[in-house]
Design an enzyme around this catalytic site. Structure first.
Site, PDB file in Angstrom:
ATOM      1  N   THR A 192       0.862  -1.205  -0.033  1.00 34.97           N
ATOM      2  CA  THR A 192       0.097  -0.052  -0.118  1.00 34.97           C
ATOM      3  C   THR A 192       0.788   1.195  -0.112  1.00 34.97           C
ATOM      4  OG1 THR A 192      -0.142   0.315   2.373  1.00 34.97           O
ATOM      5  CG2 THR A 192      -1.823  -1.132   1.436  1.00 34.97           C
ATOM      6  N   GLY A 193       0.368   2.488   0.294  1.00 36.82           N
ATOM      7  CA  GLY A 193       1.108   3.686   0.353  1.00 36.82           C
ATOM      8  C   GLY A 193       1.333   4.179   1.703  1.00 36.82           C
ATOM      9  N   ASP A 194       1.291   3.355   2.508  1.00 37.38           N
ATOM     10  CA  ASP A 194       1.738   3.689   4.091  1.00 37.38           C
ATOM     11  C   ASP A 194       2.008   2.354   4.932  1.00 37.38           C
ATOM     12  OD1 ASP A 194       2.393   5.287   6.316  1.00 37.38           O
ATOM     13  OD2 ASP A 194       0.564   6.669   5.906  1.00 37.38           O
ATOM     14  N   ASP A 195       2.049   2.547   6.200  1.00 30.82           N
ATOM     15  CA  ASP A 195       2.565   1.244   6.795  1.00 30.82           C
ATOM     16  C   ASP A 195       1.612   0.152   6.716  1.00 30.82           C
ATOM     17  OD1 ASP A 195       4.516   3.151   8.038  1.00 30.82           O
ATOM     18  OD2 ASP A 195       3.455   3.535   9.714  1.00 30.82           O
TER      19      ASP A 195
ATOM     20  N   SER B 189       6.185  -1.331   0.990  1.00 29.24           N
ATOM     21  CA  SER B 189       5.482   0.063   1.469  1.00 29.24           C
ATOM     22  C   SER B 189       6.333   1.238   1.235  1.00 29.24           C
ATOM     23  CB  SER B 189       5.153  -0.169   2.997  1.00 29.24           C
ATOM     24  OG  SER B 189       4.707   1.271   3.408  1.00 29.24           O
TER      25      SER B 189
END
Ligand SMILES: *[C@@H]1O[C@H](CO)[C@@H](O)[C@H](O)[C@H]1NC(C)=O
Ligand SMILES: *[C@@H]1O[C@H](CO)[C@@H](O)[C@H](O)[C@H]1NC(C)=O
Ligand SMILES: *[C@@H]1O[C@H](CO)[C@@H](O)[C@H](O)[C@H]1NC(C)=O
Ligand SMILES: *[C@@H]1O[C@H](CO)[C@@H](O)[C@H](O)[C@H]1NC(C)=O
Ligand SMILES: *[C@@H]1O[C@H](CO)[C@@H](O)[C@H](O)[C@H]1NC(C)=O
Length: 305
Positions: A109-112, A143
Site C-alpha cells: 500500500t501507500g503507508d505502513d 510500503s
C-alpha cells in the site's frame, strides 16, 4: 463500511474483492479540497470474536482495516493493495484492541502495512485503552513507509506484541516503532523476530519524535515510556541505513535488545545512530552504537531470546 460485531460473527469470503475506489478521495485530499477526513475501508468497532479472512481489499480511501475497541479478532489470508503514492492507505491498524491475530497476509500500500495504535495525545490519554496481546505472523509486502510499525498514536499504551516471519521488500523501513512527546502512554514488551528485508532504506527505526499533534491542547509533559523491545533474527540485503534508535531526553528508551541482525547493502550500510537509549546488542552488523554495547546487565536481552 462500518461493522459492529457482537458474539461470533464471521466476515469472510473466498477471495472476493472489496474495492474502495479511493482515487477520487486521494485526489481531493492532495488538492486540499476535502473538508473532512477520509473513511477506512473496513471499520470494526466495539466488537469481539470476529474473523476477517480470504478477501482482497483494494484502493482504500484511507486506512484499509481498522479494528478499534475490539477483542478476539482474527485477520487471516488477506491481500491488501493500493498504489505506493496513495496517501495514508495503511494495511491493518489494530487500535485500542486486545487479542488480535493477523497472519498470512500479502499487503502493498501507500503507508505502513501494519500499525498498532491506541489513541492520540490528550484524547487517547483520556480514553486510556491499550492495545495488547497482538500476534502478527507471515506478512509479506512493500510500503514506501514501514512494513511493521507501532504508533505513532500510542497514548493508551501498546504492550505484549509478537511479530514474526515478516518479509518486506522495496520499502522505507523494515520495522518502525514511533511515538512523540505529548503522547503519554507506553510501548513495552514488543518482540519482532525472523524478518527478511530486501531493498529497504532503513532496517529499523525506534524514535520518540514522530507524528504531529491533533491540536495545541496536548500535554507537553506527557512523555511516553518505551521499554523492553526485542528485535532479533533480521536478515537484510540492499539496505541503505542500519537505522536509528532515538529516545526522548527526559524519558530515555530502556532495555532495547538487538540480536542476530545482519544488514547488507550494495554500498556500505550507513551506521546506526542512537540517542537517549540503553540496551544491549548481540551479533549485530553493522556494529551497533555504543549506547547498546554495555556488557553489564544484559540478562534482560539474553533472557528474551
Ligand atoms: C486471490 O487474489 C490474489 C490477489 O488478486 C491473487 O494473487 C491470488 O492468486 C488469488 N487466489 C485465488 C485462490 O484465487
Ligand atoms: C488462503 O487462501 C488460499 C488461496 O488464496 C487458499 O488456498 C487457502 O486455503 C487459504 N487458507 C485458509 C486458512 O483459509
Ligand atoms: C502478493 O500479491 C501480489 C499482487 O496480487 C502478487 O503479485 C504477489 O505474488 C503476492 N505475493 C505473495 C507472496 O503471495
Ligand atoms: C510479553 O508479551 C508476550 C506476548 O508477546 C506474553 O506472552 C508475555 O507474557 C509478556 N510478558 C510480560 C512480562 O508481560
Ligand atoms: C500532564 O502529564 C503529566 C505527566 O504524565 C501529568 O503529571 C499531568 O497531570 C498532566 N497534566 C494534565 C493537565 O493532564
Amino acid at each position: 463500511m462500518i461493522v459492529f460485531v457482537v458474539g461470533t460473527v464471521i466476515c469472510a469470503g473466498e477471495n472476493g474483492t472489496i474495492d474502495g475506489q479511493g482515487s477520487v478521495w486521494w485526489d481531493m485530499w492532495k488538492k486540499g479540497t476535502l473538508p473532512f477526513t477520509r473513511p477506512h475501508l473496513l471499520e470494526l468497532m466495539d466488537s469481539s470474536n470476529a474473523i476477517v479472512s480470504n478477501l482482497v481489499f483494494q484502493d482504500s480511501p484511507f486506512w484499509n482495516i481498522h479494528p478499534v475497541y475490539c477483542s478476539n479478532v482474527l485477520i487471516r489470508n488477506l491481500t491488501i493493495l493500493a498504489p505506493h503514492d496513495s496517501p495514508n492507505t495503511d494495511g491493518i491498524d489494530p487500535d485500542s484492541s486486545s487479542n488480535v491475530c493477523i497472519e498470512d497476509c500479502n499487503i502493498s500500500t501507500g503507508d505502513d502495512l501494519i500499525a498498532i495504535k491506541s489513541g492520540w495525545d490528550e484524547y487517547g490519554i483520556a480514553c486510556g485503552r491499550p492495545s495488547s496481546g497482538i500476534t502478527i505472523r507471515r506478512i509479506t509486502g512493500s510500503s514506501p513507509f514501514a512494513g511493521f510499525s507501532v504508533g505513532s498514536e500510542t497514548s493508551g499504551g501498546v504492550e505484549n506484541v509478537l511479530a514474526e516471519h515478516l518479509n518486506f521488500y522495496s520499502s522505507g523501513f523494515g520495522v518502525h516503532i514511533k511515538t512523540n512527546s505529548g503522547r503519554g502512554g507506553f510501548i513495552r514488551n514488543i518482540t519482532v523476530s525472523d524478518v527478511v528485508l530486501d531493498n529497504v532504506r532503513y532496517g529499523l527505526r525506534i524514535a520518540g519524535d514522530v507524528g504531529g499533534h491533533p491540536d495545541e491542547r496536548y500535554n507537553h509533559s506527557a512523555l511516553p515510556i518505551v521499554d523492553s523491545l526485542t528485535i532479533k533474527n533480521v536478515q537484510g540485503q540492499n539496505i541503505k541505513e542500519a537505522g536509528l534508535i532515538k529516545g526522548i531526553p527526559n524519558s530515555a528508551f530502556s532495555r532495547i535488545c538487538l540480536s542476530n541482525i545482519k544488514l547488507h547493502g550494495s554500498a556500505p550500510v550507513r551506521p546506526w545512530k542512537c540517542a537517549a537509549v540503553s540496551g544491549a546488542a548481540l551479533d549485530v552488523q553493522p556494529s551497533p552504537c555504543t549506547e547498546l554495547t554495555s556488557t553489564s546487565g544484559m540478562s534482560f536481552c539474553t533472557n528474551s531470546l
